[in-house]
Design an enzyme around this catalytic site. Structure first.
Site, PDB file in Angstrom:
ATOM      1  CB  CYS A 115      -7.701  13.628   5.374  1.00 54.76           C
ATOM      2  SG  CYS A 115      -5.934  13.398   5.701  1.00 54.76           S
ATOM      3  CG  HIS A 255      -8.661   9.668   3.785  1.00 57.59           C
ATOM      4  ND1 HIS A 255      -7.986  10.345   2.787  1.00 57.59           N
ATOM      5  CD2 HIS A 255      -7.836   9.691   4.879  1.00 57.59           C
ATOM      6  CE1 HIS A 255      -6.814  10.757   3.252  1.00 57.59           C
ATOM      7  NE2 HIS A 255      -6.704  10.368   4.501  1.00 57.59           N
ATOM      8  CG  ASN A 285      -3.072  10.282   3.625  1.00 61.26           C
ATOM      9  OD1 ASN A 285      -3.791  11.081   3.032  1.00 61.26           O
ATOM     10  ND2 ASN A 285      -3.126  10.121   4.940  1.00 61.26           N
TER      11      ASN A 285
END
Length: 330
Positions: A115, A255, A285
């Site tokens: 990520c 994030h 996500n």
């Protein structure tokens, strides 16, 4: 050696057309829209078509970023593609993008940091440009996580989506661009979020496929605790490193993994909700694509203005994290 200030001069994004809602998932796995929304904040996510690969979306996002920056393929010196879902183990997806763009002068490589991968890539590109090694870099975060998700595992399949985000980095005026960065890792926690098979430890075999070892495996509670802590700590560290305070932040781009993680970090930092970008309700996500996509949308919506202090912060598998503080503008 004169160190040049480096900033983002162009942004772009690409997402699949197909929208998979929570109600769609109710028909696929034992879950509910209410359960997903209250625990994650996600309402829907984008899913790539079976024939599509990461390079397809990376290319679209790259072209949009280059158009905004006003650069041609011949001007690109470096292409970094942050991804854990490459088209294939080799060659690098970045090399495929380089060929498709016609950026024949550019060096190209992939970066695997999950990520925070896009932030890691931006830092690598910044250093190359700051020292004069290169003048123009393209940093792409792209993931087709739908290809790695077990759609029978309700703990993970509700979380992830597909997307790509790209940025062009170039020298900018003094006082603008990247002011500071923070990168870190706690490798001892690697077992909390990983894909067991497909590498040299467990090469693909009928057994690994049958056991579902090529899917994403996650210890949700451990990742949640880690994320809440490092989002707060990394944000404070990166602004202090820039000689500023959390109160100076004009826009936080975290994030987009879980709204409860974002809310917890924002509360601890004491930031007003209007200073925080949240779009995970529409995309889920998207790993390394998460922050560049959110930043691209924020810029298009007029939420990023010249002179603003923008902070990007992310965490992910590794366990790793990264943060950037930028003074927006050329």
């Amino acid at each position: 050696m004169k160190i040049r200030p480096v900033g983002i001069t162009g942004l772009g994004m690409a997402v699949p057309e197909r929208v998979l809602t929570n109600h769609d998932l109710e028909r696929m796995v034992d879950t509910s829209d209410e359960w997903i929304r209250t625990r994650t904040g996600i309402r829907e996510r984008r899913i790539a078509a079976p024939h599509e690969a990461s390079s397809d979306y990376a290319l679209r996002a790259a072209r949009e970023a280059m158009a905004q920056a006003g650069v041609t393929p011949e001007q690109i010196d470096l292409i970094i593609c942050a991804t854990v879902t490459p088209d294939m183990p080799m060659p690098a997806t970045a090399a495929l993008v380089q060929a498709a763009l016609g950026a024949h002068r550019a060096a190209a490589f992939d970066l695997s940091a999950a990520c925070p991968g896009w932030i890691y890539g931006v830092v690598m590109a910044q250093q190359s440009i700051a020292t004069g090694l290169y003048d123009c870099a393209l940093v792409i975060g792209v993931e087709l996580l739908s290809k790695m998700v077990n759609w029978q595992d309700r703990k993970t399949c509700v979380l992830f989506g597909d997307a790509a985000g790209a940025a062009v980095l170039q020298p900018v005026s003094e006082g603008r661009g990247i002011l500071s960065s923070v990168l870190g890792a706690e490798g001892a926690g690697h077992c909390h979020l990983y894909t067991p098979a497909g590498g040299s430890r467990l090469p693909a075999s009928p057994e690994t496929v049958a056991q579902g070892l090529h899917y994403v495996h996650m210890n949700g509670p451990e990742v949640f605790k880690f994320a809440v802590r490092v989002m707060d700590e990394a944000t404070v560290q990166v602004v202090e490193k820039a000689g500023l305070t959390v109160g100076d932040i004009d826009l936080l781009v975290p994030h987009q993994a879980n709204v409860r993680i974002i809310d917890s970090a924002v509360k601890r930092l004491g930031l007003a909700p209007e200073k925080v970008v949240v779009n995970l309700d529409r995309y889920g996500n998207t790993s390394s694509a998460s922050i560049p996509v959110a930043l691209t949308e924020a810029l298009a919506e007029g939420r990023v203005r010249d002179g603003d202090l923008v902070v990007c912060v992310s965490f992910g598998a590794g366990l790793v994290w990264g943060a950037l503080a930028l003074r927006w503008g050329r």
